[in-house]
Design a protein around this motif. Structure first.
Motif, mmCIF file in Angstrom:
data_model
loop_
_atom_site.group_PDB
_atom_site.id
_atom_site.type_symbol
_atom_site.label_atom_id
_atom_site.label_comp_id
_atom_site.label_asym_id
_atom_site.label_seq_id
_atom_site.Cartn_x
_atom_site.Cartn_y
_atom_site.Cartn_z
ATOM 1 N N ASN A 21 11.911 -3.212 1.995
ATOM 2 C CA ASN A 21 11.422 -1.870 0.858
ATOM 3 C C ASN A 21 10.909 -2.380 -0.069
ATOM 4 N N ALA A 22 9.325 -2.284 0.132
ATOM 5 C CA ALA A 22 8.448 -2.481 -1.461
ATOM 6 C C ALA A 22 7.850 -1.142 -2.233
ATOM 7 N N LEU A 23 7.936 -0.141 -1.355
ATOM 8 C CA LEU A 23 7.841 0.711 -1.580
ATOM 9 C C LEU A 23 8.416 1.541 -2.900
ATOM 10 N N LEU A 24 7.612 2.492 -3.124
ATOM 11 C CA LEU A 24 7.694 3.189 -4.503
ATOM 12 C C LEU A 24 8.720 4.500 -4.600
ATOM 13 N N PRO A 25 9.618 4.275 -4.709
ATOM 14 C CA PRO A 25 10.904 5.664 -4.255
ATOM 15 C C PRO A 25 10.735 6.714 -4.324
ATOM 16 N N TRP A 26 9.877 7.372 -5.445
ATOM 17 C CA TRP A 26 9.500 8.247 -6.083
ATOM 18 C C TRP A 26 8.178 9.022 -5.283
ATOM 19 N N ASN B 253 1.880 6.390 -2.770
ATOM 20 C CA ASN B 253 1.635 5.019 -2.586
ATOM 21 C C ASN B 253 0.827 4.415 -1.814
ATOM 22 N N ILE B 254 -0.343 4.842 -0.647
ATOM 23 C CA ILE B 254 -1.175 4.553 -0.852
ATOM 24 C C ILE B 254 -2.535 5.109 -1.492
ATOM 25 N N GLU B 255 -2.226 6.100 -2.197
ATOM 26 C CA GLU B 255 -3.247 6.315 -3.327
ATOM 27 C C GLU B 255 -2.868 5.429 -4.508
ATOM 28 N N LEU B 256 -1.988 4.766 -4.766
ATOM 29 C CA LEU B 256 -2.490 3.809 -5.688
ATOM 30 C C LEU B 256 -2.780 2.132 -5.167
ATOM 31 N N ALA B 257 -2.479 1.946 -3.794
ATOM 32 C CA ALA B 257 -3.674 0.189 -3.938
ATOM 33 C C ALA B 257 -4.518 1.285 -4.844
ATOM 34 N N PRO C 202 9.507 7.549 0.949
ATOM 35 C CA PRO C 202 10.356 6.484 2.036
ATOM 36 C C PRO C 202 11.966 6.832 1.998
ATOM 37 N N LYS C 203 12.153 7.743 1.768
ATOM 38 C CA LYS C 203 14.073 7.781 1.528
ATOM 39 C C LYS C 203 14.396 8.448 2.950
ATOM 40 N N SER C 204 13.096 9.388 3.447
ATOM 41 C CA SER C 204 13.207 9.917 4.236
ATOM 42 C C SER C 204 12.807 9.481 6.075
ATOM 43 N N LEU C 205 11.415 8.098 5.817
ATOM 44 C CA LEU C 205 11.645 7.321 6.937
ATOM 45 C C LEU C 205 12.138 6.318 7.635
ATOM 46 N N ARG D 151 4.969 0.734 8.410
ATOM 47 C CA ARG D 151 3.891 1.188 8.565
ATOM 48 C C ARG D 151 3.226 1.957 7.218
ATOM 49 N N VAL D 152 3.778 2.391 6.492
ATOM 50 C CA VAL D 152 3.327 2.469 4.942
ATOM 51 C C VAL D 152 2.855 1.320 4.207
ATOM 52 N N GLN D 153 3.815 0.283 4.111
ATOM 53 C CA GLN D 153 3.363 -0.933 3.307
ATOM 54 C C GLN D 153 2.284 -1.496 4.209
#
Length: 249
Positions: free
Chosen positions: A83-88, A94-98, A130-133, A140-142
């Motif tokens: 999991n390389a998503l930003l946890p906060w 996370n998607i908007e960051l890209a 992310p911790k709730s997924l 999918r988010v990644q």
């Protein structure tokens, strides 16, 4: 944006003093899905790091559209198993960051993120952390985050390796669907032969005593779920049979 042609030209890769790959030449065609497979430690992830510009070759050249890769670039996105998503950050954030890193204006980021969230089947989970997924949902988010930046190549390091079988099959189908809608060059690492056959246009088998390319196998298309791939599976398993080296005269 057109998909990237990637090339490793007589590349030698090392970690410290430890040789990983030697004299590796591999041309990755623009817009194809190339699967890298082989035993643990054969250098699959090392090749991805070189293509991403995170590892400099000891010898040879790593190229994108015939230009030397000297570091990371927005044209080449990485998707990891872990999991390389930003946890906060939420799913949307996370998607908007890209999108922000791509230079999209603030006014359009939310709408674009909403479209990507819908495309990967996460409508209703926009504000979840992310911790709730589940593991599959995080992947999918990644995937959405990796593709939202409009890369010309996507480098995927065993992204589905930790998923259960039903979720893994769902993610494989989602990847193909998303890739067809947003063409890019995909380099996909897996140790699973069936996954390689499901996804790959070509399969590169790494490893062996020469630490180089052992086989390059074309996979006939079109892609059909559960298609009989016995001949291709036999070819891959034969290439993976490194006991032949020790028994050869």
């Amino acid at each position: 944006m057109t998909a990237l042609n990637l090339c490793l030209d007589r590349v030698e890769l090392r970690y410290g003093r430890t040789p990983v790959l030697h004299d590796l030449t591999l041309d990755i065609r623009a817009g194809e899905i190339l699967v890298l497979t082989g035993p643990s430690g054969c250098g699959k992830s090392t090749v991805l790091r070189a293509l991403a510009g995170l590892l400099e070759p000891r010898a040879g050249r790593v190229l994108a559209d015939e230009v030397a890769i000297t570091g990371p670039d927005r044209d080449r996105a990485m998707v990891f198993q872990d999991n390389a998503l930003l946890p906060w950050r939420s799913v949307r954030s996370n998607i908007e960051l890209a999108l922000k890193l791509r230079g999209e204006p603030r006014a359009t980021r939310s709408d674009q993120a909403t479209r990507w969230i819908a495309e990967v089947g996460l409508t209703g989970f926009e504000d979840y952390l992310p911790k709730s997924l589940s593991g599959g949902m995080r992947q999918r988010v990644q995937l959405a985050r990796g593709l939202a930046g409009a890369p010309r190549a996507v480098l995927m390091d065993e992204p589905f390796g930790a998923l259960d079988t039903p979720t893994r099959i769902t993610m494989q189908r989602l990847l193909i669907h998303t890739w067809q809608a947003h063409p890019a060059t995909l380099v996909f690492v897996t140790h699973d032969v069936d996954e390689a056959l499901t996804l790959g246009d070509r399969i590169a088998v790494l490893g062996g005593s020469d630490r180089a390319l052992r086989a390059l196998i074309d996979v006939p298309r079109p892609r059909v779920a559960n298609v009989d791939r016995d001949s291709e599976r036999t070819e891959i398993l034969g290439a993976l049979d490194f006991t032949q080296e020790s028994t050869a005269a």
